[in-house]
Design an enzyme around this catalytic site. Structure first.
Site, PDB file in Angstrom:
ATOM      1  N   THR A 226       0.874  -1.170   0.000  1.00  0.00           N
ATOM      2  CA  THR A 226       0.000   0.000   0.000  1.00  0.00           C
ATOM      3  C   THR A 226       0.914   1.225   0.000  1.00  0.00           C
ATOM      4  OG1 THR A 226      -0.052   0.077   2.403  1.00  0.00           O
ATOM      5  CG2 THR A 226      -1.778  -1.195   1.326  1.00  0.00           C
ATOM      6  N   GLU A 370      -5.517  -3.726  -1.349  1.00  0.00           N
ATOM      7  CA  GLU A 370      -5.909  -4.917  -0.570  1.00  0.00           C
ATOM      8  C   GLU A 370      -6.994  -5.746  -1.253  1.00  0.00           C
ATOM      9  OE1 GLU A 370      -5.353  -1.943   0.700  1.00  0.00           O
ATOM     10  OE2 GLU A 370      -4.680  -2.014   2.782  1.00  0.00           O
ATOM     11  N   LYS A 478     -15.496  16.627  10.269  1.00  0.00           N
ATOM     12  CA  LYS A 478     -16.623  16.656  11.195  1.00  0.00           C
ATOM     13  C   LYS A 478     -16.790  18.068  11.710  1.00  0.00           C
ATOM     14  CE  LYS A 478     -18.681  12.882  13.547  1.00  0.00           C
ATOM     15  NZ  LYS A 478     -18.601  11.756  14.423  1.00  0.00           N
ATOM     16  N   TRP A 483     -21.081  15.379   9.495  1.00  0.00           N
ATOM     17  CA  TRP A 483     -20.110  15.099   8.449  1.00  0.00           C
ATOM     18  C   TRP A 483     -20.282  15.998   7.231  1.00  0.00           C
ATOM     19  CZ3 TRP A 483     -20.406   9.023   8.027  1.00  0.00           C
ATOM     20  CH2 TRP A 483     -19.748   8.484   9.124  1.00  0.00           C
TER      21      TRP A 483
HETATM   22  P1  ADP Z   1      -3.674   3.815  -0.663  1.00  0.00           P
HETATM   23  O1  ADP Z   1      -4.594   3.114   0.297  1.00  0.00           O
HETATM   24  O2  ADP Z   1      -2.291   3.679  -0.302  1.00  0.00           O
HETATM   25  O3  ADP Z   1      -4.116   5.215  -1.044  1.00  0.00           O
HETATM   26  P2  ADP Z   1      -4.968   2.456  -2.732  1.00  0.00           P
HETATM   27  O4  ADP Z   1      -4.762   2.795  -4.142  1.00  0.00           O
HETATM   28  O5  ADP Z   1      -5.128   1.054  -2.388  1.00  0.00           O
HETATM   29  O6  ADP Z   1      -3.777   3.039  -2.020  1.00  0.00           O
HETATM   30  O7  ADP Z   1      -6.218   3.317  -2.230  1.00  0.00           O
HETATM   31  C1  ADP Z   1      -7.491   2.789  -2.105  1.00  0.00           C
HETATM   32  C2  ADP Z   1      -8.459   3.864  -1.729  1.00  0.00           C
HETATM   33  O8  ADP Z   1      -8.642   4.792  -2.803  1.00  0.00           O
HETATM   34  C3  ADP Z   1      -9.843   3.373  -1.435  1.00  0.00           C
HETATM   35  O9  ADP Z   1      -9.950   2.856  -0.134  1.00  0.00           O
HETATM   36  C4  ADP Z   1     -10.675   4.622  -1.639  1.00  0.00           C
HETATM   37  O10 ADP Z   1     -10.622   5.461  -0.504  1.00  0.00           O
HETATM   38  C5  ADP Z   1      -9.947   5.330  -2.746  1.00  0.00           C
HETATM   39  N1  ADP Z   1     -10.653   5.093  -4.019  1.00  0.00           N
HETATM   40  C6  ADP Z   1     -10.361   4.194  -4.964  1.00  0.00           C
HETATM   41  N2  ADP Z   1     -11.226   4.282  -5.995  1.00  0.00           N
HETATM   42  C7  ADP Z   1     -12.115   5.265  -5.677  1.00  0.00           C
HETATM   43  C8  ADP Z   1     -13.252   5.825  -6.320  1.00  0.00           C
HETATM   44  N3  ADP Z   1     -13.682   5.424  -7.507  1.00  0.00           N
HETATM   45  N4  ADP Z   1     -13.907   6.809  -5.665  1.00  0.00           N
HETATM   46  C9  ADP Z   1     -13.508   7.248  -4.460  1.00  0.00           C
HETATM   47  N5  ADP Z   1     -12.437   6.761  -3.807  1.00  0.00           N
HETATM   48  C10 ADP Z   1     -11.748   5.781  -4.400  1.00  0.00           C
END
Ligand code: ADP
Length: 580
Positions: A226, A370, A478, A483
């Site tokens: 990650t 993940e 918040k 929110w």
């Molecule tokens: P990191 O967690 O290190 O940023 P990731 O690429 O795995 O790397 O990030 C995943 C996160 O990206 C998701 O949990 C979500 O918050 C965000 N995400 C991915 N795709 C979308 C989407 N289409 N819309 C909003 N958020 C998104």
């Protein structure tokens, strides 16, 4: 429900075929007194138990779609052009070369590489021979790169020529690396601090005709970390089975809809969740594959799309806003491009509209490292179309998507109680399924007792099964106990003419605890004022959501091209400290 269900398996290896024969499966439940009650003996299925292996995906591509092309940009080398059949041959030689370097099943092999055919070959070669490929993220800090490579324990480091300086800086700290291989032809091998051989030399020295071994499909295949926005990056080890099942699901019509007619160009990085599984989904479906190396700027993407007839691509919104700006600048259209899958962060509504006007369908998807990464994909359903009529399309565009087979989701409140799918109740998004992490590398639990993984996102699900992410938990704002959705505010602001990136963060406020502020980065050479942005968003948002400040400044991005909200929060921490 499978409450109290215990399934007993007895596996016997068959000497001749090395397949597992399930001999007896007994269905048992605990009775009221807690004793096991036998409820019958299940029959073993009588179908072949061929393991789902990555080598099988490549073999299929070579046999079924052998002459379908693969085209790759490279670092300072001419465009590379070959096909799935020649890719399979070279990949076999690469596996032989790894064996010659002393790599054995279970070893880790590391890459620091862009989106090229050589990187893709390694994604098949190392796992195919039973080793694990760790795709290190070159956009992390030196510190984090060293951490991830040492944590993975890679024995060979394959690196692109653009990383000669980086490798020179960190080589002495890479405890387990024994061999350095430059992803280059022999003539262009660059001198550097480490003694590297070229990958083309390694491949040329091998015989070919590699016999891919067969082994358990749950074996580890590709290790991704990650991006470590909160603490050290965490290792997610995809298995052969998870990659194969994800590749099948990615291709489905209601998912990314991939066919042999497609020309796919992944614009998310191979080192970031395997470019959303596209190297595997393309091979499964026999699509032509186009690799852009590290050239994600608008002009380079347009050039490759036009010259190779790209029909489908994917990436984070920031890449596509550069592409759109380029099309505008040179006054041309998107050519053969039919659809783009956008994910990684929320797809701005205005972007979807602009692409639609240009005849390109934009499909939003939600994913994360993940989850391999696909969780939901926004494609319509008959139920939605019938109920929503003309606004069905709007519904699809403004949601992250609906479930694809294989993934289960649940929205829960702070007490972990399940919330209704009413489109309003927002809670933690939990997921589980065969391509969702179970444990972080090397063996750190990642899920609850029932296998649910907490994504760290806050989401709603509606009666049509569509998910909407309102925020990441760590980005939540918040204000006075209520929110404010940063994603919704950003989505509106990005529609304001001249705005390239809009980022909303919560900062300390003496009265409301936290209030949103908005940071706007305009397109190059265009002037946008805070007043213009404020006037643009005002009619579209609840009055108390309006940001307390709009700042025009550059917006930092993370290693995966997303808005770096942590850095912004740090930068503007005291911005409203004296407000009332
Ligand atoms: P990191 O967690 O290190 O940023 P990731 O690429 O795995 O790397 O990030 C995943 C996160 O990206 C998701 O949990 C979500 O918050 C965000 N995400 C991915 N795709 C979308 C989407 N289409 N819309 C909003 N958020 C998104």
């Amino acid at each position: 429900m499978l409450d109290n269900l215990t399934i007993l398996h007895e596996g016997l290896p068959n000497k001749h075929s090395r397949r597992i024969l399930v001999v007896v499966t007994m269905l048992c439940r605990l009775n009221k007194t807690g004793c096991i009650k036998n409820e019958g003996i299940m029959l073993a299925g009588l179908m072949q138990a061929a393991p789902l292996l990555i080598s099988g995906i490549l073999r299929h591509a070579a046999v079924a779609h052998g002459d379908r092309e693969i085209v790759s940009r490279l670092v300072d080398e001419p465009l590379w052009r070959y096909d799935w059949s020649r890719c399979a041959d070279r990949t076999g030689r690469l596996a032989q070369a790894l064996e010659r370097l002393g790599i054995v099943p279970g070893d880790r092999v590391t890459t620091l590489a862009w989106n090229t055919h050589r990187h893709m070959e390694l994604m098949y070669a190392a796992p195919g021979m039973g080793a694990v490929l760790h795709t290190a993220n070159p956009r992390l800090s030196d510190e984090q790169i060293v951490y991830t490579i040492n944590h993975a324990g890679g024995r060979v480091l394959f690196f692109d020529r653009s990383f000669v300086a980086l490798v020179g800086r960190i080589a002495h700290r890479l405890a387990s690396i024994e061999h350095f291989v430059m992803l280059s032809d022999a003539e262009r091998l660059m001198p550097g601090a480490v003694d590297a051989v070229s990958c083309e030399e390694l491949i040329a020295a091998e015989q070919g005709g590699y016999a891919w071994p067969s082994f358990d499909e749950t074996t580890g295949a590709i290790l991704c970390f990650t991006s470590g926005t909160t603490g050290d990056p965490k290792g997610v080890l995809y298995s052969h089975r998870s990659i194969a099942l994800h590749a099948l699901a990615a291709g489905l019509r209601g998912s990314l809809d991939i066919s042999a007619f497609d020309v796919i160009m992944p614009c998310s990085s191979l080192y970031h969740a395997t470019a959303w599984g596209l190297p595997f989904a393309a091979a499964v479906n026999g699509a032509k594959f186009v690799l852009p190396c590290d050239k994600f700027d608008g002009a380079s993407l347009h050039e490759l799309i036009a010259s190779e007839g790209v029909t489908m691509s994917c990436g984070v919104p920031t890449i596509w806003s550069m592409y759109l700006a380029h099309l505008d600048a040179i006054g041309t259209d998107a050519g053969t491009l039919q659809r783009i899958v956008i994910g990684g962060s929320a797809m701005p509504r205005a972007m979807a509209e602009t692409f639609k006007q240009r005849g390109v369908t934009v499909v939003q998807a939600l994913g994360m490292t993940e989850t391999s990464p696909l969780i939901v994909v926004a494609t319509p359903t008959p139920k939605l179309m019938a109920a929503r009529g003309e606004v069905a399309e709007d519904h699809v565009m403004t949601h992250q998507g609906r479930l694809i087979y294989g993934v289960e989701v649940k929205i829960v409140d702070e007490e972990w109680q399940e919330l209704p799918w009413d489109g309003k109740s927002a809670g933690s998004l939990l997921v589980r399924g065969p391509w969702v992490v179970d444990r972080y590398y090397p063996n750190i639990p990642a899920v609850d007792a029932d296998g649910w993984f907490d994504t760290g996102d806050i989401a709603t699900m509606d009666e049509f099964g569509f998910m909407r992410i309102t925020d990441r938990k760590k980005d939540i704002i918040k204000s006075g106990g209520e929110w404010v959705s940063s994603i919704d505010l950003e989505n509106v602001a990005i529609g304001c003419p001249g705005v390239r990136v809009a980022a909303v963060i919560g900062v300390y406020h003496p009265r409301w605890e936290e209030r949103p502020i908005m940071v706007i980065e305009p397109h190059d050479g265009i002037e946008v004022t805070a007043e213009q942005v404020r006037a643009f968003i005002e009619p579209h948002v609840t009055p108390w959501w309006l940001p307390d400040a709009v700042v025009i400044a550059s917006v930092p991005l993370t290693a995966t091209g997303k808005i770096d909200k942590k850095a912004l929060r740090e930068r503007y921490r005291d911005h409203l400290r004296t407000a009332t």
